[in-house]
Motif scaffolding. Structure first.
Motif, PDB file in Angstrom:
ATOM      1  N   TYR A  46       2.593  11.932   0.266  1.00 37.56           N
ATOM      2  CA  TYR A  46       2.858  10.627   1.167  1.00 37.56           C
ATOM      3  C   TYR A  46       3.374  11.042   2.226  1.00 37.56           C
ATOM      4  O   TYR A  46       4.036  12.146   1.967  1.00 37.56           O
ATOM      5  CB  TYR A  46       3.071   9.251   0.547  1.00 37.56           C
ATOM      6  N   ARG A  66       1.782   6.630  -6.513  1.00 37.21           N
ATOM      7  CA  ARG A  66       0.797   7.383  -7.628  1.00 37.21           C
ATOM      8  C   ARG A  66       1.373   8.909  -7.012  1.00 37.21           C
ATOM      9  O   ARG A  66       0.939  10.306  -8.469  1.00 37.21           O
ATOM     10  CB  ARG A  66      -0.855   7.096  -6.511  1.00 37.21           C
ATOM     11  N   GLU A 115       0.730   4.024  -2.597  1.00 37.85           N
ATOM     12  CA  GLU A 115       1.008   6.327  -1.747  1.00 37.85           C
ATOM     13  C   GLU A 115       1.778   6.925  -3.074  1.00 37.85           C
ATOM     14  O   GLU A 115       1.968   7.494  -3.607  1.00 37.85           O
ATOM     15  CB  GLU A 115       0.597   6.310  -1.406  1.00 37.85           C
ATOM     16  N   GLU A 116       3.373   6.075  -3.155  1.00 28.46           N
ATOM     17  CA  GLU A 116       4.540   6.527  -3.311  1.00 28.46           C
ATOM     18  C   GLU A 116       4.497   6.927  -4.901  1.00 28.46           C
ATOM     19  O   GLU A 116       4.134   7.870  -5.858  1.00 28.46           O
ATOM     20  CB  GLU A 116       5.443   5.583  -2.922  1.00 28.46           C
ATOM     21  N   ALA A 150      -2.042  13.984  -4.812  1.00 23.20           N
ATOM     22  CA  ALA A 150      -1.413  12.447  -4.484  1.00 23.20           C
ATOM     23  C   ALA A 150      -0.021  13.074  -3.998  1.00 23.20           C
ATOM     24  O   ALA A 150       0.743  13.079  -4.075  1.00 23.20           O
ATOM     25  CB  ALA A 150      -1.022  11.320  -5.176  1.00 23.20           C
ATOM     26  N   GLN A 182      -3.744   0.841  -4.329  1.00 25.60           N
ATOM     27  CA  GLN A 182      -3.819   2.688  -4.557  1.00 25.60           C
ATOM     28  C   GLN A 182      -4.273   3.170  -6.019  1.00 25.60           C
ATOM     29  O   GLN A 182      -4.097   4.195  -6.327  1.00 25.60           O
ATOM     30  CB  GLN A 182      -2.362   2.693  -4.098  1.00 25.60           C
ATOM     31  N   THR A 241       1.075  -1.015  -0.367  1.00 24.01           N
ATOM     32  CA  THR A 241      -0.156   0.184   0.123  1.00 24.01           C
ATOM     33  C   THR A 241       0.674   1.466  -0.008  1.00 24.01           C
ATOM     34  O   THR A 241       0.553   2.291  -0.693  1.00 24.01           O
ATOM     35  CB  THR A 241      -0.668   0.039   1.299  1.00 24.01           C
TER      36      THR A 241
END
Length: 761
Positions: A307, A105, A102-103, A305, A153, A98
């Motif tokens: 993180y 995206r 996140e990174e 997006a 994600q 996950t």
């Protein structure tokens, strides 16, 4: 343009493809440059970005027209697969996946190239640091968790390297020559698990050939197995530079060639369509899959997006701590905060935290063990340090003398040893399993000054520890632990984290004991997988070979007891239950491992095979019933007679333990087998006919009736003499039927075979 793009993304992929020219469809099936796909501006179809993983986002800063290993944006360097596999922690790996999503995206990445789940066939494979395990169930379950987290994600995974990419030597050409049972049961099984459970957006075909055919142009692999049998719905992308023949590959099921060929191979596809040698429907299908991939990536993208760098670093530290394997501990660990310790080894100050090659991540920050040990040792505590060896693992009299002086003045020595990147990398295989000679010489000198040495290892594949393990009181296998590995090592050494990693690969006594020793890396671009099914612990157990540390091994600062294992069979498989108790005075986590075997099996099997596992956290003194499900399909073997998975019926032994050689509780369970009717022929043996559900009773009745003629009663003799029956059981029925005195004629046997096959079909 925005409205056009939205239309292209929201329209059906089939409608988009129907609006494309042959040239545009061909263009979609190869890259625009090194990392991006081609756009079709006329219809508003954008390009997307694919970039290297698998344990971080390796995105180039500059133009995406080259490999650019050293020029990438900062990203969290999570522990590579060699470490994550040893965590045996499904939930943790999903969380890491996950975070990777996140990174990716946040950086505008549509597909992250990973995870790699190839089997560790030989400990010499230079890329073993990118792979999870020597076992297909472990690889498939943990690989599924990474894919599940990543794709949650809105970023696609690229499951790799499909298939049988088990060495770096001659990797662009070598043919992995594998019989179908080991191919299916060992080398494809993990891929099947991930594909069927998680539907990765892409599967990456490997460089090598499989049984003589390049995987990039193998219709059996890319279409029959991957799509027709496993139901894969995504896109097949080549490894970078893996395409041998573009037209042949497209027909076989290869949808996207990477990187760009500057239009050269696109033109080959167009020319083949125009010449009538390539059905345009094949090109349409590949273009459709590429459009679908773009649509998924665009829909998953988020302009805002982001993180949290610190949160991800903390997760990297947690993952690293959970992956460390405590191989040996004779009471020296964990260290007290006020313990008198000295740190020796350049790796403590300059960590090797990831593998060399295309997966190198530019970390957002980098911890080292020396600094982190000094933090945990407490304010005012002195932790002396000596490098002992240079960054290239060479040593000198001066460095050794300094290390000996430091070791002599401390109660406990933390000695950091490991394999340098120059000896372990993508692109070439290791030459041996040895630690560098300079490091072993340093160890000798340090032990002469202070016997209380804790060895902390940093390596992407196993190293030989025989002859060393009995000389020190503790060994910590640190693998390659990512950017937060230094802190994780300190956490484990001082007991902030109770070690719970377990070996996902066997550590042999010597290289010559390993399964592929005589068949690695092959010759003349062929490597024969002569060990067959017996990979990893299966080999060592079947041959009853001593190992330094077995598959699944790992110690803790607490102790665990197992009791009352039970197993219940159902249509779904076997539900295994066992009570596990933390009998020590520290909270900890245990990896409960379930192995099965079948005595008297009609096929060749390993003595035991891992079929399930669970990581369970228990407080000191806590007891809990743990359930580990074993899927019925994981009990199946590949029956080469009928080309299908078959569960053999019988009384299965279910062993529950802390390693493949530390079985704590045993149960048995009756499993109903699959009905298999292998086709009979005149070349089938008398034993095979007797075992057949249709032909068997008829043949036995005929033999019992005896011969009514003047010749010898062969049938009666067979039944009357068990030794003769055993001898003749392998005799082909077509030859036996012609013997004088047989109670059945050749014509009758042919009719019986035809009827039996018709009824069994």
């Amino acid at each position: 343009m925005t409205d056009t793009i939205n239309t292209a993304v929201e329209a059906s992929a089939a409608d988009v493809v129907a609006d494309l020219t042959t040239e545009e469809k061909a263009s979609l099936t190869s890259g625009a440059d090194f990392w991006t796909t081609k756009s079709v501006d006329r219809v508003g179809l954008p390009s997307i970005l694919l970039t290297d993983g698998p344990h971080g986002v390796r995105l180039q800063r500059a133009d995406s027209d080259h490999l650019g290993i050293g020029d990438s944006v900062p990203a969290t360097c999570f522990p590579p697969a060699v470490a994550l596999g040893s965590s045996f922690d499904v939930d943790l790996l999903e969380r890491v996946g996950t975070a990777l999503g996140e990174e990716a995206r946040a950086e505008g990445v549509g597909v992250l190239l990973g995870p790699g789940i190839n089997i560790k066939r030989s400990p010499l494979c230079g890329r073993n640091f990118e792979y999870l395990s020597e076992d297909p169930i472990a690889s498939g379950v943990l690989g599924s968790a990474l894919v599940r987290g990543l794709q949650s994600q809105g970023v696609g995974a690229s499951l790799k390297h499909f298939a049988a990419n088990n060495q770096e030597a001659d990797r662009m050409r070598v043919s992995a020559d594998i019989d179908e049972r080991p191919l299916r049961e060992i080398y494809l099984r993990g891929f099947q698990r991930v594909v069927e459970d998680e539907q990765p957006w892409t599967v990456m075909c490997s460089y090598n050939r499989l049984n003589g055919v390049y995987t990039s142009e193998d219709p059996w692999l890319l279409t029959k197995v991957l799509r027709d049998e496993w139901g894969f719905e995504g896109l097949v992308v080549s490894d970078w530079g893996a395409v041998n023949d573009r037209v042949t590959g497209l027909v076989a099921g290869l949808d996207l060639e990477m990187p760009s060929s500057a239009g050269r191979t696109d033109a080959q596809l167009v020319a083949a369509v125009q010449a009538g040698t390539l059905d345009e429907a094949v090109l349409d299908l590949a273009a459709l899959r590429n459009v679908e991939l773009v649509q998924k990536a665009v829909r998953g993208a988020r302009a805002d997006a982001s993180y949290d760098v610190d949160t991800h670093h903390a997760l990297a530290r947690e993952a690293a701590g959970a992956s460390i394997v405590l191989l040996k501990n004779e009471g020296v660990l964990p260290l007290a905060a006020d313990a008198s310790v000295a740190v020796i080894g350049e790796l403590a100050r300059t960590p090797r935290y990831q593998g060399a090659g295309s997966s190198q991540i530019n970390p957002t920050r980098l911890d080292n063990a020396l600094d982190e040990i000094r933090v945990l040792a407490g304010a005012g505590a002195e932790v002396p340090f000596a490098a002992g060896y240079a960054a290239d693992a060479t040593t000198s009299d001066e460095l050794t003398a300094e290390a000996v002086a430091v070791a002599s003045a401390a109660s406990t020595v933390l000695l950091f040893l490991g394999v340098p990147a120059e000896q372990e990398s993508e692109g070439f295989d290791r030459e041996d399993l040895e630690l560098p000679a300079g490091q072993t010489e340093l160890l000798d000198a340090v032990l002469a000054a202070n016997a209380n040495v804790v060895i902390v290892l940093a390596n992407g594949g196993v190293v030989r520890l025989s002859g060393l393990a009995d000389r020190v009181p503790a060994i910590v296998e640190g693998w390659l632990l990512g950017q937060a590995g230094g802190g994780a090592v300190a956490d484990v050494l001082y007991g902030v984290v109770n070690p719970s990693g377990r070996l996902a690969e066997t550590i042999p006594v010597r290289l010559a004991d390993s399964p592929a020793y005589l068949d690695f890396p092959g010759e003349h671009s062929h490597v024969r997988y002569g060990e067959g099914l017996f990979v990893g612990y299966r080999w060592y157990d079947a041959r009853d070979l001593a190992v330094t540390y077995p598959f699944g091994h790992g110690l803790s600062y607490t102790t665990f007891e197992y009791a009352d294992a039970s197993a219940t069979a159902s249509a779904e498989g076997i539900a295994v239950r066992v009570t596990v108790t933390n009998t020590g005075d520290r909270d900890g986590a245990e990896v409960v491992q379930v192995y099965t075997s079948l005595a008297g099996s009609s096929i060749v099997r390993a003595p035991r095979e891992l079929k399930g596992f669970a990581k369970v956290a228990l407080a000191a003194g806590e007891s809990r019933e743990v359930e580990v499900p074993v899927r019925r399909e994981d009990l199946a073997y590949w029956d080469t007679r009928v080309d299908q998975w078959v569960v053999e019926g019988g009384e299965y032994t279910v062993e529950v333990g802390a390693s493949s050689r530390d079985i704590r509780s045993v149960a048995t369970v009756a499993v109903e087998g699959d009905a298999v009717s292998a086709p009979l022929s005149m070349n089938s043996s008398i034993g095979e006919l007797i075992a057949h559900p249709v032909a068997g009773p008829i043949i036995l009745q005929a033999l019992s009736a005896g011969n009514e003629g003047d010749g010898p009663d062969v049938g009666g003799a067979l039944l009357a003499d068990p030794s003769m029956f055993k001898m003749m059981a392998s005799f082909p029925i077509g030859r036996l039927a012609s013997f004088p005195g047989m109670p059945v004629s050749m014509d009758q046997v042919e009719q019986l075979i035809a009827a039996s096959n018709a009824q069994g079909a």
